[in-house]
Design a protein around this motif. Structure first.
Motif, PDB file in Angstrom:
ATOM      1  N   ALA A 249      16.194  12.491  -8.836  1.00  0.00           N
ATOM      2  CA  ALA A 249      16.572  12.406 -10.255  1.00  0.00           C
ATOM      3  C   ALA A 249      17.346  13.639 -10.706  1.00  0.00           C
ATOM      4  CB  ALA A 249      15.316  12.228 -11.110  1.00  0.00           C
ATOM      5  N   VAL A 250      16.866  14.815 -10.302  1.00  0.00           N
ATOM      6  CA  VAL A 250      17.490  16.059 -10.753  1.00  0.00           C
ATOM      7  C   VAL A 250      18.894  16.207 -10.179  1.00  0.00           C
ATOM      8  CG1 VAL A 250      17.386  18.575 -10.573  1.00  0.00           C
ATOM      9  CG2 VAL A 250      15.348  17.282 -11.239  1.00  0.00           C
ATOM     10  N   ILE A 251      19.059  15.959  -8.881  1.00  0.00           N
ATOM     11  CA  ILE A 251      20.366  16.143  -8.254  1.00  0.00           C
ATOM     12  C   ILE A 251      21.388  15.179  -8.838  1.00  0.00           C
ATOM     13  CG2 ILE A 251      21.632  15.894  -6.080  1.00  0.00           C
ATOM     14  CD1 ILE A 251      19.119  17.011  -4.671  1.00  0.00           C
ATOM     15  N   LEU A 252      21.002  13.927  -9.028  1.00  0.00           N
ATOM     16  CA  LEU A 252      21.941  12.952  -9.586  1.00  0.00           C
ATOM     17  C   LEU A 252      22.339  13.336 -11.004  1.00  0.00           C
ATOM     18  CD1 LEU A 252      23.316  10.301  -8.758  1.00  0.00           C
ATOM     19  CD2 LEU A 252      21.446   9.078  -9.884  1.00  0.00           C
ATOM     20  N   ASN A 253      21.388  13.758 -11.823  1.00  0.00           N
ATOM     21  CA  ASN A 253      21.693  14.160 -13.191  1.00  0.00           C
ATOM     22  C   ASN A 253      22.563  15.413 -13.211  1.00  0.00           C
ATOM     23  OD1 ASN A 253      20.686  16.037 -15.689  1.00  0.00           O
ATOM     24  ND2 ASN A 253      20.800  13.882 -16.298  1.00  0.00           N
TER      25      ASN A 253
END
Length: 421
Positions: A249-253
């Motif tokens: 979630a963090v990397i994509l955001n």
């Protein structure tokens, strides 16, 4: 009608007016400066249709200039983004006033009572590209901190910035403050930038906000002190002890929420132990979202990646592109970031406290994060209401530059007929 062809004379006039306004702002009541910002917010919202129409002209100018999609996104305004400008102005107005705040006080055996208090810097010059919201952010923060400001926006945002500036002046007028407290250079002529960089008699500090070319020119040519805002070459290190779902979630955001901002992730570093255990799921997420993943020798075997070249590491893409590399543990990540980072924002994804502590202790970026998107590298998200930029230097201000960072200090010393032996 001013003669915009005589740039030196124009800038001298602007600088002189700013210096006079700064002298008045230094003792203007906090409530008066807050009122100006509140009234400016009202004006921006009331004139939002005009601002959007002006922005349409800027977007056409940008398209004709061949701006990238990410730069066009930076330039674009809609009602939602204008509401963000309005809320930012109101948030800055509501903050505690930094001017006159006592940061330290002590008594001496001699009988002297000493206080260190916050004081405005004076006149701030802000040179920026593309993003018209910087006009409001910079104007608000400088006014809140008791400084006059000279704004030189990018040629792309000329019409939008001019209307937003007019709203700020409406607020100054309504609050009874000098209109020269917030001035916008009224020409696209690049010679105005060169003049600003040498105005040591009237400008106390320059803040550049833009690409490497702009910041490099300012640093090379300025005779006025500079708060540097360099590239946002933001890294995310995926540690062997990271939680998989958090990491995805963090990397994509961090990469895709908005690719054109300085807090967008530009490189993902993957611990070899993580990759061996979990495979390419975070890269697959990025590829599925339309991101071009430029991969090292190990990762280029992942379908959909493209081979990275040396220049891809340490590059600010500001686009749907990310560099990716396998590293050997946290020390490998630290070494890579030291070699290729810009000391803006870097993040570790891990559930291991000791590893996170090592990452925080051994890197010296202005912002270090754990298990959070680098897109939070923003003064508004830090509770500052807005920011002028992320300062990556080490002198005076560092990280998000809000109102408090736009002050210096002075010492107030009181005695009672006290003499020195």
């Amino acid at each position: 009608m001013k003669d915009f062809a005589d740039i030196p004379a124009l800038m001298t006039e602007i600088g002189t007016a700013a210096k006079q306004a700064a002298a008045e702002l230094a003792f203007a009541p906090a409530a008066q400066r807050a009122e100006a910002l509140t009234k400016a917010a009202d004006a921006v919202w009331a004139r939002r249709d005009e601002i959007i129409a002006a922005n349409a002209s800027d977007l056409e100018f940008g398209r004709n200039k061949g701006l990238s999609p990410a730069m066009m996104d930076r330039l674009a305004l809609d009602e939602g983004r204008i509401d963000g400008i309005v809320q930012g102005l109101r948030a800055v107005a509501a903050q505690d006033d930094p001017v006159g705040a006592v940061t330290s006080a002590w008594d001496r055996p001699t009988g002297l009572k000493i206080r260190r208090v916050r004081t405005p810097l004076g006149v701030i010059g802000v040179i920026y590209e593309s993003r018209p919201n910087v006009t409001a952010d910079a104007g608000a923060l400088c006014l809140k901190s008791g400084n006059a400001v000279i704004l030189r926006g990018g040629s792309e945002s000329f019409h939008s910035s001019s209307l937003i500036h007019a709203c700020l002046v409406d607020g100054l007028r309504a609050a009874g403050l000098p209109e020269a407290a917030i001035q916008l250079v009224p020409t696209r002529d690049r010679a105005a930038v060169g003049e600003m960089l040498t105005m040591t008699d009237t400008i106390d500090v320059i803040i550049p906000r833009g690409g490497k070319g702009l910041v490099g020119r300012v640093q090379a040519e300025a005779r006025v002190p500079v708060f540097a805002h360099l590239e946002g070459i933001c890294h995310i290190y995926l540690d062997r002890d990271a939680d998989a779902e958090k990491a995805r979630a963090v990397i994509l955001n961090a990469k895709t929420r908005r690719t054109g901002i300085c807090g967008a992730a530009e490189c993902v570093l993957i611990d070899r132990a993580w990759f061996d255990a979990n495979g390419a799921q975070v890269l697959n997420d990025l590829i599925a979202a339309g991101v071009e993943v430029r991969a090292d020798e190990t990762l280029r075997a992942v379908p959909g990646t493209v081979p990275a070249v040396a220049d891809d590491y340490g590059r600010e893409f500001l686009d749907m592109i990310i560099a990716a590399r396998v590293v050997d543990g946290v020390d490998g990540a630290i070494a890579h970031i030291r070699d290729h980072g810009s000391q803006h924002t870097d993040c570790i994804l891990t559930e291991n406290d000791a590893t996170a502590d090592r990452f925080f202790q051994r890197l010296d970026s202005a912002i270090l994060m754990r298990n959070a998107s680098t897109q939070f590298a923003d003064g508004g998200e830090f509770g500052m209401g807005a920011e002028i930029g992320i300062a990556t230097g080490k002198m005076h201000a560092r990280g998000p530059v809000g109102a408090e960072q736009l002050t210096s200090f002075k010492y107030l010393v009181e005695g009672d007929g006290t003499i020195r032996n």
